[in-house]
Design a protein around this motif. Sequence first.
Motif, short mmCIF file in Angstrom:
data_model
loop_
_atom_site.label_atom_id
_atom_site.label_comp_id
_atom_site.label_asym_id
_atom_site.label_seq_id
_atom_site.Cartn_x
_atom_site.Cartn_y
_atom_site.Cartn_z
N ALA A 126 2.74 -52.10 75.78
CA ALA A 126 1.74 -53.16 75.65
C ALA A 126 1.09 -53.45 77.00
O ALA A 126 1.76 -53.54 78.03
CB ALA A 126 2.39 -54.42 75.10
N GLY A 127 -0.24 -53.53 76.99
CA GLY A 127 -0.97 -53.77 78.22
C GLY A 127 -1.47 -52.50 78.89
O GLY A 127 -2.25 -52.56 79.84
N ARG A 128 -1.01 -51.34 78.40
CA ARG A 128 -1.45 -50.06 78.95
C ARG A 128 -2.33 -49.34 77.93
O ARG A 128 -2.10 -49.45 76.72
CB ARG A 128 -0.26 -49.15 79.26
CG ARG A 128 0.65 -49.62 80.37
CD ARG A 128 1.81 -48.65 80.54
NE ARG A 128 1.34 -47.28 80.73
CZ ARG A 128 2.08 -46.21 80.45
NH1 ARG A 128 3.29 -46.36 79.95
NH2 ARG A 128 1.60 -45.01 80.65
N VAL A 129 -3.32 -48.61 78.42
CA VAL A 129 -4.15 -47.79 77.54
C VAL A 129 -3.46 -46.43 77.39
O VAL A 129 -3.15 -45.77 78.39
CB VAL A 129 -5.57 -47.59 78.12
CG1 VAL A 129 -6.38 -46.70 77.20
CG2 VAL A 129 -6.26 -48.94 78.30
N LEU A 130 -3.22 -46.03 76.14
CA LEU A 130 -2.58 -44.75 75.86
C LEU A 130 -3.62 -43.79 75.30
O LEU A 130 -4.37 -44.15 74.38
CB LEU A 130 -1.43 -44.93 74.87
CG LEU A 130 -0.32 -45.89 75.33
CD1 LEU A 130 0.74 -46.01 74.24
CD2 LEU A 130 0.32 -45.40 76.63
N SER A 131 -3.66 -42.60 75.82
CA SER A 131 -4.66 -41.63 75.37
C SER A 131 -4.37 -41.16 73.95
O SER A 131 -3.23 -41.23 73.47
CB SER A 131 -4.69 -40.43 76.32
OG SER A 131 -3.49 -39.68 76.18
N ARG A 132 -5.41 -40.64 73.30
CA ARG A 132 -5.23 -40.09 71.95
C ARG A 132 -4.22 -38.94 71.99
O ARG A 132 -3.40 -38.81 71.09
CB ARG A 132 -6.56 -39.57 71.40
CG ARG A 132 -7.60 -40.65 71.13
CD ARG A 132 -8.80 -40.10 70.42
NE ARG A 132 -8.56 -39.88 68.99
CZ ARG A 132 -8.20 -38.74 68.47
NH1 ARG A 132 -8.09 -37.67 69.19
NH2 ARG A 132 -7.99 -38.65 67.17
N GLU A 133 -4.29 -38.12 73.05
CA GLU A 133 -3.36 -37.00 73.16
C GLU A 133 -1.92 -37.48 73.26
O GLU A 133 -1.03 -36.95 72.60
CB GLU A 133 -3.73 -36.16 74.39
CG GLU A 133 -2.84 -34.94 74.58
CD GLU A 133 -3.19 -34.18 75.84
OE1 GLU A 133 -3.92 -34.74 76.69
OE2 GLU A 133 -2.75 -33.02 75.97
#
Length: 223
Positions: free
Chosen positions: A165-172
């Motif tokens: 939570a709070g982090r952007v996670l890539s689609r990959e």
Amino acid sequence: MRILLVEDDELLGEGTRKGLTQDGYTVDWVKDGTLADQALKTEKFDLIVLDLGLPKIPGITVLQNLRERGDTTPVLILTARESIEDRVKGLDSGADDYLTKPFDLFELCARLRALQRRFASRAAPLLVHNDITLDPASHTVSFKNEPINLSRREFALLHVLLENAGRVLSREHLTQSLYGWGEEVDSNALEVHVHNLRKRFGQEFIRTVRGIGYTIEKSKDDK
């Protein structure tokens, strides 16, 4: 959560892979040290279960190479080597835990959950995010104190989003957390799972970061 299983014994490796998959993990399995070293150089895993007695490159070298690259992914050594000297060498080489064979699958899963908590600097066994509570051990989710039924991959997606939570996670990253090597993945599979979670928890729960991936905001208690 995605695990790299490094085990050269076919029977034990297959049993461990099945058990971890049933416990909700996405498991990619390699059977020698060279393949493990290559996989760890090019892909990202959430946890690593590593045997020591491997063909081509010893497990302890795979571990040392990983740490020399600055990779902090949690590593659990799973080996028949039970001497104090081997345990000390494994832990001093950068392993986070050490379990000897034969082992109990329930204990292995509990140790992996503990490594996840430690890596996330989280002491509590439950993941609580506003009105959502996720229990990794029992694979249950509640929303506003009501139980919610999710598919295996919806649960896995929710788990990885809450842990980050709070982090952007890539689609990959997210797709690799849900699907192992060789599994068929529809081009819009991730979007379908995200859509289903938004239907459960609200359209604003998961935010799309255009061109990158997805994120959820930190919970009110964490801000």
